[in-house]
Design a protein around this motif. Structure first.
Motif, PDB file in Angstrom:
ATOM      1  N   PRO A 196      -1.607   0.176  11.262  1.00 18.64           N
ATOM      2  CA  PRO A 196      -0.751  -0.761  10.524  1.00 18.64           C
ATOM      3  C   PRO A 196      -1.544  -1.687   9.613  1.00 18.64           C
ATOM      4  N   ALA A 197      -2.726  -2.120  10.071  1.00 16.18           N
ATOM      5  CA  ALA A 197      -3.550  -2.990   9.233  1.00 16.18           C
ATOM      6  C   ALA A 197      -4.018  -2.266   7.984  1.00 16.18           C
ATOM      7  N   ALA A 198      -4.344  -0.976   8.122  1.00 20.21           N
ATOM      8  CA  ALA A 198      -4.777  -0.184   6.957  1.00 20.21           C
ATOM      9  C   ALA A 198      -3.631  -0.020   5.967  1.00 20.21           C
ATOM     10  N   VAL A 199      -2.421   0.269   6.481  1.00 19.99           N
ATOM     11  CA  VAL A 199      -1.263   0.410   5.597  1.00 19.99           C
ATOM     12  C   VAL A 199      -0.948  -0.922   4.930  1.00 19.99           C
ATOM     13  N   PHE A 200      -1.045  -2.010   5.691  1.00 17.65           N
ATOM     14  CA  PHE A 200      -0.807  -3.337   5.119  1.00 17.65           C
ATOM     15  C   PHE A 200      -1.819  -3.646   4.027  1.00 17.65           C
ATOM     16  N   PHE A 201      -3.072  -3.244   4.251  1.00 21.78           N
ATOM     17  CA  PHE A 201      -4.117  -3.462   3.245  1.00 21.78           C
ATOM     18  C   PHE A 201      -3.788  -2.705   1.953  1.00 21.78           C
ATOM     19  N   LEU A 202      -3.391  -1.434   2.081  1.00 19.93           N
ATOM     20  CA  LEU A 202      -3.051  -0.646   0.896  1.00 19.93           C
ATOM     21  C   LEU A 202      -1.825  -1.220   0.178  1.00 19.93           C
ATOM     22  N   SER A 212       0.183 -15.358 -11.958  1.00 24.12           N
ATOM     23  CA  SER A 212      -0.038 -13.949 -11.598  1.00 24.12           C
ATOM     24  C   SER A 212      -1.411 -13.751 -10.976  1.00 24.12           C
ATOM     25  N   VAL A 213      -2.432 -14.385 -11.540  1.00 24.33           N
ATOM     26  CA  VAL A 213      -3.787 -14.238 -11.005  1.00 24.33           C
ATOM     27  C   VAL A 213      -3.886 -14.855  -9.616  1.00 24.33           C
ATOM     28  N   VAL A 214      -3.322 -16.052  -9.437  1.00 23.90           N
ATOM     29  CA  VAL A 214      -3.391 -16.731  -8.138  1.00 23.90           C
ATOM     30  C   VAL A 214      -2.653 -15.926  -7.066  1.00 23.90           C
ATOM     31  N   VAL A 215      -1.451 -15.438  -7.401  1.00 26.00           N
ATOM     32  CA  VAL A 215      -0.679 -14.655  -6.427  1.00 26.00           C
ATOM     33  C   VAL A 215      -1.390 -13.345  -6.106  1.00 26.00           C
ATOM     34  N   GLY A 216      -1.969 -12.689  -7.132  1.00 24.15           N
ATOM     35  CA  GLY A 216      -2.716 -11.456  -6.900  1.00 24.15           C
ATOM     36  C   GLY A 216      -3.903 -11.672  -5.991  1.00 24.15           C
ATOM     37  N   LEU A 217      -4.643 -12.754  -6.219  1.00 28.58           N
ATOM     38  CA  LEU A 217      -5.788 -13.065  -5.363  1.00 28.58           C
ATOM     39  C   LEU A 217      -5.343 -13.388  -3.937  1.00 28.58           C
ATOM     40  N   SER A 218      -4.190 -14.039  -3.801  1.00 35.07           N
ATOM     41  CA  SER A 218      -3.671 -14.355  -2.465  1.00 35.07           C
ATOM     42  C   SER A 218      -3.323 -13.083  -1.711  1.00 35.07           C
ATOM     43  N   TRP A 219      -2.629 -12.150  -2.381  1.00 34.02           N
ATOM     44  CA  TRP A 219      -2.295 -10.867  -1.752  1.00 34.02           C
ATOM     45  C   TRP A 219      -3.570 -10.159  -1.304  1.00 34.02           C
ATOM     46  N   LEU A 220      -4.555 -10.127  -2.198  1.00 31.26           N
ATOM     47  CA  LEU A 220      -5.790  -9.417  -1.884  1.00 31.26           C
ATOM     48  C   LEU A 220      -6.548 -10.100  -0.756  1.00 31.26           C
ATOM     49  N   GLY A 221      -6.598 -11.421  -0.777  1.00 34.58           N
ATOM     50  CA  GLY A 221      -7.302 -12.153   0.265  1.00 34.58           C
ATOM     51  C   GLY A 221      -6.669 -11.973   1.633  1.00 34.58           C
ATOM     52  N   ILE A 222      -5.340 -12.038   1.704  1.00 32.75           N
ATOM     53  CA  ILE A 222      -4.647 -11.859   2.981  1.00 32.75           C
ATOM     54  C   ILE A 222      -4.851 -10.447   3.512  1.00 32.75           C
ATOM     55  N   SER A 223      -4.781  -9.451   2.615  1.00 34.44           N
ATOM     56  CA  SER A 223      -4.947  -8.065   3.059  1.00 34.44           C
ATOM     57  C   SER A 223      -6.350  -7.831   3.603  1.00 34.44           C
ATOM     58  N   LEU A 224      -7.351  -8.406   2.941  1.00 36.15           N
ATOM     59  CA  LEU A 224      -8.741  -8.261   3.417  1.00 36.15           C
ATOM     60  C   LEU A 224      -8.921  -8.945   4.769  1.00 36.15           C
ATOM     61  N   LEU A 225      -8.304 -10.113   4.931  1.00 34.80           N
ATOM     62  CA  LEU A 225      -8.417 -10.849   6.198  1.00 34.80           C
ATOM     63  C   LEU A 225      -7.795 -10.051   7.342  1.00 34.80           C
ATOM     64  N   VAL A 226      -6.605  -9.474   7.112  1.00 34.22           N
ATOM     65  CA  VAL A 226      -5.932  -8.697   8.151  1.00 34.22           C
ATOM     66  C   VAL A 226      -6.741  -7.448   8.500  1.00 34.22           C
ATOM     67  N   TYR A 227      -7.212  -6.743   7.472  1.00 31.84           N
ATOM     68  CA  TYR A 227      -7.961  -5.505   7.732  1.00 31.84           C
ATOM     69  C   TYR A 227      -9.312  -5.806   8.380  1.00 31.84           C
ATOM     70  N   TRP A 228      -9.948  -6.916   8.005  1.00 36.00           N
ATOM     71  CA  TRP A 228     -11.230  -7.297   8.617  1.00 36.00           C
ATOM     72  C   TRP A 228     -11.046  -7.631  10.091  1.00 36.00           C
ATOM     73  N   SER A 229      -9.897  -8.223  10.450  1.00 35.69           N
ATOM     74  CA  SER A 229      -9.667  -8.596  11.847  1.00 35.69           C
ATOM     75  C   SER A 229      -9.307  -7.385  12.710  1.00 35.69           C
ATOM     76  N   ARG A 230      -8.726  -6.354  12.090  1.00 33.72           N
ATOM     77  CA  ARG A 230      -8.341  -5.138  12.832  1.00 33.72           C
ATOM     78  C   ARG A 230      -8.719  -3.894  12.023  1.00 33.72           C
ATOM     79  N   PRO A 231     -10.012  -3.604  11.920  1.00 37.57           N
ATOM     80  CA  PRO A 231     -10.454  -2.509  11.044  1.00 37.57           C
ATOM     81  C   PRO A 231     -10.005  -1.129  11.506  1.00 37.57           C
ATOM     82  N   HIS A 232      -9.697  -0.955  12.774  1.00 35.14           N
ATOM     83  CA  HIS A 232      -9.310   0.363  13.285  1.00 35.14           C
ATOM     84  C   HIS A 232      -7.804   0.493  13.522  1.00 35.14           C
ATOM     85  N   SER A 233      -7.047  -0.467  13.031  1.00 36.34           N
ATOM     86  CA  SER A 233      -5.602  -0.461  13.221  1.00 36.34           C
ATOM     87  C   SER A 233      -4.928   0.256  12.054  1.00 36.34           C
TER      88      SER A 233
END
Length: 229
Positions: free
Chosen positions: A99-105, A76-97
Protein backbone atom coordinates in the motif's frame (compact mmCIF):
# COMPACT_ATOMS: atom_id res chain seq x y z
CA UNK A 1 -7.30 41.87 -16.91
CA UNK A 2 -4.09 43.79 -16.04
CA UNK A 3 -2.51 42.65 -19.30
CA UNK A 4 -0.94 45.14 -21.75
CA UNK A 5 -4.01 44.80 -23.99
CA UNK A 6 -6.28 45.81 -21.10
CA UNK A 7 -4.73 49.30 -21.13
CA UNK A 8 -6.12 49.86 -24.64
CA UNK A 9 -9.76 50.89 -24.86
CA UNK A 10 -12.33 49.74 -27.38
CA UNK A 11 -10.53 46.59 -28.54
CA UNK A 12 -13.59 44.38 -28.22
CA UNK A 13 -14.99 43.08 -31.50
CA UNK A 14 -11.90 43.82 -33.56
CA UNK A 15 -10.30 41.30 -35.90
CA UNK A 16 -6.51 40.95 -35.87
CA UNK A 17 -5.17 41.30 -39.42
CA UNK A 18 -1.38 41.33 -38.93
CA UNK A 19 1.18 40.95 -36.15
CA UNK A 20 4.37 42.95 -36.71
CA UNK A 21 3.34 43.22 -40.34
CA UNK A 22 2.84 39.46 -40.74
CA UNK A 23 -0.51 38.18 -41.95
CA UNK A 24 -2.25 36.05 -39.33
CA UNK A 25 -2.59 33.27 -41.90
CA UNK A 26 1.22 32.87 -42.00
CA UNK A 27 1.50 30.57 -38.97
CA UNK A 28 5.21 29.80 -39.47
CA UNK A 29 6.12 33.48 -39.40
CA UNK A 30 3.96 33.99 -36.31
CA UNK A 31 5.87 31.17 -34.63
CA UNK A 32 9.11 33.04 -35.28
CA UNK A 33 7.67 36.22 -33.78
CA UNK A 34 6.42 34.38 -30.68
CA UNK A 35 9.81 32.70 -30.16
CA UNK A 36 11.94 35.79 -30.79
CA UNK A 37 10.12 38.42 -28.76
CA UNK A 38 10.67 38.71 -25.03
CA UNK A 39 9.27 40.71 -22.12
CA UNK A 40 9.88 44.39 -22.81
CA UNK A 41 9.67 44.03 -26.61
CA UNK A 42 6.85 45.74 -28.49
CA UNK A 43 4.40 44.00 -30.81
CA UNK A 44 2.34 45.88 -33.40
CA UNK A 45 -1.13 44.60 -34.17
CA UNK A 46 -3.18 45.79 -37.10
CA UNK A 47 -6.82 45.38 -36.17
CA UNK A 48 -10.02 45.91 -38.10
CA UNK A 49 -13.62 46.66 -37.20
CA UNK A 50 -16.41 47.91 -39.46
CA UNK A 51 -13.93 47.97 -42.36
CA UNK A 52 -11.70 50.41 -40.47
CA UNK A 53 -8.14 49.44 -39.66
CA UNK A 54 -5.73 50.83 -37.11
CA UNK A 55 -2.44 49.84 -35.52
CA UNK A 56 -2.06 49.12 -31.82
CA UNK A 57 1.43 48.85 -30.28
CA UNK A 58 1.67 46.79 -27.10
CA UNK A 59 4.66 45.95 -24.92
CA UNK A 60 5.09 42.32 -23.91
CA UNK A 61 5.29 41.72 -20.19
CA UNK A 62 6.29 38.80 -18.02
CA UNK A 63 3.33 36.58 -17.08
CA UNK A 64 4.44 36.92 -13.45
CA UNK A 65 3.27 40.55 -13.50
CA UNK A 66 -0.22 39.07 -13.19
CA UNK A 67 -1.12 38.29 -9.55
CA UNK A 68 -3.38 35.49 -10.80
CA UNK A 69 -0.56 33.75 -12.68
CA UNK A 70 1.90 34.24 -9.84
CA UNK A 71 -0.52 32.89 -7.23
CA UNK A 72 -1.39 29.88 -9.41
CA UNK A 73 2.27 29.10 -10.06
CA UNK A 74 3.28 29.31 -6.38
CA UNK A 75 0.24 27.31 -5.26
CA UNK A 76 0.85 24.54 -7.80
CA UNK A 77 4.53 24.22 -6.86
CA UNK A 78 3.82 24.21 -3.11
CA UNK A 79 1.02 21.62 -3.43
CA UNK A 80 3.18 19.46 -5.73
CA UNK A 81 6.06 19.54 -3.27
CA UNK A 82 3.67 18.67 -0.43
CA UNK A 83 2.33 15.63 -2.32
CA UNK A 84 5.86 14.50 -3.10
CA UNK A 85 7.11 15.07 0.44
CA UNK A 86 4.24 13.16 2.05
CA UNK A 87 4.63 10.25 -0.38
CA UNK A 88 8.37 10.02 0.33
CA UNK A 89 7.74 10.13 4.09
CA UNK A 90 5.15 7.32 3.91
CA UNK A 91 7.30 5.13 1.66
CA UNK A 92 10.43 5.76 3.77
CA UNK A 93 8.56 4.66 6.91
CA UNK A 94 7.24 1.47 5.24
CA UNK A 95 9.57 0.60 2.34
CA UNK A 96 8.31 -2.99 2.02
CA UNK A 97 4.61 -2.19 2.21
CA UNK A 98 2.59 -2.66 -0.98
CA UNK A 99 0.00 0.00 0.00
CA UNK A 100 2.84 2.42 0.74
CA UNK A 101 4.33 1.78 -2.71
CA UNK A 102 0.97 2.36 -4.40
CA UNK A 103 0.45 5.50 -2.32
CA UNK A 104 3.91 6.71 -3.36
CA UNK A 105 3.13 6.20 -7.06
CA UNK A 106 -0.27 7.85 -6.68
CA UNK A 107 1.13 10.88 -4.87
CA UNK A 108 4.01 11.18 -7.33
CA UNK A 109 1.49 11.29 -10.17
CA UNK A 110 -0.40 14.02 -8.32
CA UNK A 111 2.81 15.96 -7.73
CA UNK A 112 3.76 15.67 -11.40
CA UNK A 113 0.30 16.91 -12.36
CA UNK A 114 0.66 20.01 -10.18
CA UNK A 115 4.17 20.71 -11.48
CA UNK A 116 2.81 20.38 -15.02
CA UNK A 117 0.08 22.90 -14.25
CA UNK A 118 2.70 25.31 -12.92
CA UNK A 119 4.69 25.07 -16.16
CA UNK A 120 1.71 25.05 -18.53
CA UNK A 121 0.32 28.21 -16.92
CA UNK A 122 3.19 30.10 -18.54
CA UNK A 123 2.61 28.50 -21.95
CA UNK A 124 -1.00 29.55 -22.42
CA UNK A 125 -1.15 31.15 -25.90
CA UNK A 126 -3.37 33.99 -24.65
CA UNK A 127 -0.52 35.12 -22.40
CA UNK A 128 1.95 35.18 -25.28
CA UNK A 129 -0.46 37.15 -27.42
CA UNK A 130 0.78 36.03 -30.84
CA UNK A 131 -0.57 32.57 -31.68
CA UNK A 132 -3.96 30.94 -31.11
CA UNK A 133 -4.22 27.61 -29.29
CA UNK A 134 -4.84 25.71 -32.53
CA UNK A 135 -1.51 26.87 -33.97
CA UNK A 136 0.72 25.82 -31.07
CA UNK A 137 1.60 22.20 -30.39
CA UNK A 138 3.21 22.70 -26.95
CA UNK A 139 -0.06 23.41 -25.06
CA UNK A 140 -1.65 20.40 -26.76
CA UNK A 141 1.24 18.17 -25.66
CA UNK A 142 0.98 19.51 -22.10
CA UNK A 143 -2.76 18.87 -22.16
CA UNK A 144 -2.19 15.30 -23.35
CA UNK A 145 0.33 14.64 -20.58
CA UNK A 146 -2.10 16.11 -18.04
CA UNK A 147 -4.82 13.72 -19.24
CA UNK A 148 -2.48 10.74 -18.90
CA UNK A 149 -1.41 11.78 -15.39
CA UNK A 150 -5.04 12.35 -14.37
CA UNK A 151 -6.07 8.87 -15.50
CA UNK A 152 -3.03 7.35 -13.78
CA UNK A 153 -3.84 9.23 -10.58
CA UNK A 154 -7.46 8.03 -10.63
CA UNK A 155 -6.47 4.43 -11.34
CA UNK A 156 -3.89 4.36 -8.56
CA UNK A 157 -6.41 5.89 -6.15
CA UNK A 158 -8.84 3.08 -6.99
CA UNK A 159 -6.00 0.57 -6.62
CA UNK A 160 -5.15 1.96 -3.18
CA UNK A 161 -8.79 1.84 -2.08
CA UNK A 162 -8.83 -1.90 -2.84
CA UNK A 163 -5.86 -2.71 -0.60
CA UNK A 164 -5.90 -0.07 2.17
CA UNK A 165 -6.42 -0.22 5.08
CA UNK A 166 -7.02 -3.89 4.30
CA UNK A 167 -7.56 -5.99 1.20
CA UNK A 168 -11.15 -5.91 0.00
CA UNK A 169 -12.97 -9.24 -0.56
CA UNK A 170 -13.16 -8.51 -4.28
CA UNK A 171 -9.35 -8.72 -4.50
CA UNK A 172 -9.31 -12.22 -3.00
CA UNK A 173 -12.26 -13.33 -5.10
CA UNK A 174 -10.98 -11.90 -8.42
CA UNK A 175 -7.19 -11.42 -8.26
CA UNK A 176 -7.22 -10.13 -11.85
CA UNK A 177 -9.16 -7.02 -10.81
CA UNK A 178 -5.98 -4.93 -11.00
CA UNK A 179 -5.38 -6.06 -14.57
CA UNK A 180 -8.90 -4.94 -15.45
CA UNK A 181 -8.29 -1.71 -13.58
CA UNK A 182 -5.07 -0.68 -15.31
CA UNK A 183 -4.79 -2.40 -18.67
CA UNK A 184 -7.84 -1.15 -20.64
CA UNK A 185 -7.22 2.57 -19.95
CA UNK A 186 -3.52 2.07 -20.72
CA UNK A 187 -4.35 0.35 -24.02
CA UNK A 188 -6.86 3.04 -24.92
CA UNK A 189 -4.41 5.85 -24.12
CA UNK A 190 -1.64 4.15 -26.07
CA UNK A 191 -3.93 3.88 -29.10
CA UNK A 192 -4.91 7.53 -28.85
CA UNK A 193 -1.29 8.65 -28.53
CA UNK A 194 -0.28 6.63 -31.58
CA UNK A 195 -3.18 7.93 -33.66
CA UNK A 196 -2.61 11.52 -32.51
CA UNK A 197 1.05 11.30 -33.49
CA UNK A 198 0.09 9.86 -36.87
CA UNK A 199 -2.46 12.62 -37.34
CA UNK A 200 0.04 15.34 -36.47
CA UNK A 201 2.56 13.90 -38.89
CA UNK A 202 0.10 13.24 -41.70
CA UNK A 203 -2.26 16.21 -41.07
CA UNK A 204 -5.11 13.93 -42.10
CA UNK A 205 -8.50 15.04 -40.66
CA UNK A 206 -9.76 11.45 -40.54
CA UNK A 207 -7.03 10.66 -38.01
CA UNK A 208 -8.60 12.99 -35.44
CA UNK A 209 -11.94 11.23 -35.82
CA UNK A 210 -10.29 7.83 -35.38
CA UNK A 211 -8.36 9.10 -32.33
CA UNK A 212 -11.58 10.41 -30.77
CA UNK A 213 -13.29 7.08 -31.45
CA UNK A 214 -10.41 5.16 -29.87
CA UNK A 215 -10.53 7.44 -26.83
CA UNK A 216 -14.24 6.70 -26.46
CA UNK A 217 -13.56 2.97 -26.82
CA UNK A 218 -10.79 3.14 -24.23
CA UNK A 219 -13.11 4.92 -21.80
CA UNK A 220 -15.83 2.33 -22.39
CA UNK A 221 -13.29 -0.44 -21.78
CA UNK A 222 -12.32 1.12 -18.46
CA UNK A 223 -15.96 1.44 -17.36
CA UNK A 224 -16.70 -2.13 -18.40
CA UNK A 225 -13.62 -3.41 -16.58
CA UNK A 226 -14.58 -1.63 -13.36
CA UNK A 227 -18.19 -2.83 -13.65
CA UNK A 228 -16.97 -6.38 -14.21
CA UNK A 229 -14.73 -6.13 -11.16
Amino acid sequence: PRSPAASERNLSGHKVMTVNGVEVSDVNALHRIADSTRAGDTVTYRIEKDERQRDVVLKRESPFRSPYVTANFITSVVVGLSWLGISLLVYWSRPHSNPAAVFFLMSSSGAALYFLWAVSELRVPDLRGVLPMSAEITPLILLGVAVVLSILLANLLLHLSLIFPKRRPIVDRWPTVFRWLHMPPAAGLASVLVMTAATWIGRHPMGLSIAAALLAVGGAQAVAALAYG
